[in-house]
Design an enzyme around this catalytic site. Structure first.
Site, PDB file in Angstrom:
ATOM      1  N   SER A 145       0.836  -1.191   0.000  1.00  0.00           N
ATOM      2  CA  SER A 145       0.000   0.000   0.000  1.00  0.00           C
ATOM      3  C   SER A 145       0.872   1.241   0.000  1.00  0.00           C
ATOM      4  O   SER A 145       1.968   1.243   0.583  1.00  0.00           O
ATOM      5  CB  SER A 145      -0.902   0.015   1.243  1.00  0.00           C
ATOM      6  OG  SER A 145      -1.558   1.262   1.379  1.00  0.00           O
ATOM      7  N   TYR A 158      -3.137  -1.306   9.629  1.00  0.00           N
ATOM      8  CA  TYR A 158      -3.122  -1.807   8.245  1.00  0.00           C
ATOM      9  C   TYR A 158      -1.779  -1.520   7.586  1.00  0.00           C
ATOM     10  O   TYR A 158      -1.175  -2.384   6.935  1.00  0.00           O
ATOM     11  CB  TYR A 158      -4.258  -1.145   7.458  1.00  0.00           C
ATOM     12  CG  TYR A 158      -4.322  -1.521   6.008  1.00  0.00           C
ATOM     13  CD1 TYR A 158      -4.948  -2.691   5.591  1.00  0.00           C
ATOM     14  CD2 TYR A 158      -3.768  -0.692   5.027  1.00  0.00           C
ATOM     15  CE1 TYR A 158      -5.027  -3.029   4.256  1.00  0.00           C
ATOM     16  CE2 TYR A 158      -3.832  -1.016   3.691  1.00  0.00           C
ATOM     17  CZ  TYR A 158      -4.462  -2.185   3.300  1.00  0.00           C
ATOM     18  OH  TYR A 158      -4.518  -2.519   1.972  1.00  0.00           O
TER      19      TYR A 158
END
Length: 253
Positions: A145, A158
């Protein structure tokens, strides 16, 4: 026995996985796609791949359920033998995942462990089970990400998981290098999928605000990421390994 190129794409019934599978098929690759739920969606993707002239098989997989990985690997081997007369495949895309957006002070142990299970333990041990079935000279792409480079409040847990994936990618590239297997990470920026309830897909105010911070003036669409992954996996790019490739439209440069 066929030498047709075969890829496994996890979580390919929708979003980035679906786009990746379709772009790989358009490049001439056959695909084993996985899904945790929504079997009808997975079968629809398999039909789209078939319409591109490629072979597709859809297999169920819960990427957080480590106890199921032996049985999944056995199903992969059976599918390889039945559909291609092979005992090996060529490409693995570790895409399956789950969103998790709570602030640091509000994140529970249960929230944290759920992310660990799918993004860290799942990626690590599923890859461990599947690499023995991968042909020498194969390719692996792990999904990370943009949040490992820039920060957004509420995404610390996350982002930590994706940071672990990036470290794992480098170690895996080193350990699998003697087999000619290239391993890389693709790190998407904000993309209009159903993650976080589809906020980036459906909220025009959020889309516009984030898009204005990107060099290319918009947030990403699934095909932006699927195309980037497929490009990284094309013949001729096998000398690239151990790298993080961010596909974010130049966000926060």
């Amino acid at each position: 026995m066929t030498d047709q190129r075969i890829a496994i794409v996890t979580g390919a019934n929708r979003g980035l996985g679906r786009s990746t599978a379709l772009h790989l098929a358009a490049d001439g690759t056959d695909v084993i796609i996985t899904y945790r739920s929504h079997a009808a969606e997975a079968e629809a993707v398999a039909k789209e791949i078939g319409a591109l002239g490629r072979t597709a098989v859809a297999l169920p997989l819960d990427a957080a359920d480590l106890a199921s990985f032996d049985a999944f690997a056995a199903r992969v081997l059976a599918a390889l033998r039945e559909n291609w007369g092979r005992d090996t495949f060529d490409v693995l895309v570790n895409n399956a995942g789950a969103s998790g957006g709570t602030t640091f002070l509000e994140t529970t142990v249960e929230d944290f462990d759920a992310l660990v299970d799918v993004h860290v333990r799942g990626v690590y041990f599923l890859t461990q089970k599947l690499v023995p079935l991968m042909a020498d000279g194969g390719r692996i792409v792990n999904l990370s990400s943009g949040l490992t480079r820039f920060t957004t409040p509420g995404m610390s847990a996350y982002a930590m998981m994706k940071g672990a994936v990036e470290v794992f990618t480098r170690y895996l590239a080193k350990e699998l290098g003697p087999r000619g297997i290239a391993v890389n990470t693709v790190a998407p920026g904000p993309v209009a999928t159903d993650f976080e309830g589809g906020r980036l897909r459906d909220d025009e105010q959020v889309r516009g605000a984030l898009g204005s911070m990107a060099a290319l003036g918009r947030i990403g669409e699934p095909d932006d990421i699927g195309a980037a992954i497929a490009t990284l996996l094309r013949p001729g790019t096998g000398w690239i390994t151990g790298q993080r490739v961010e596909a974010s439209g130049g966000l926060f440069l």
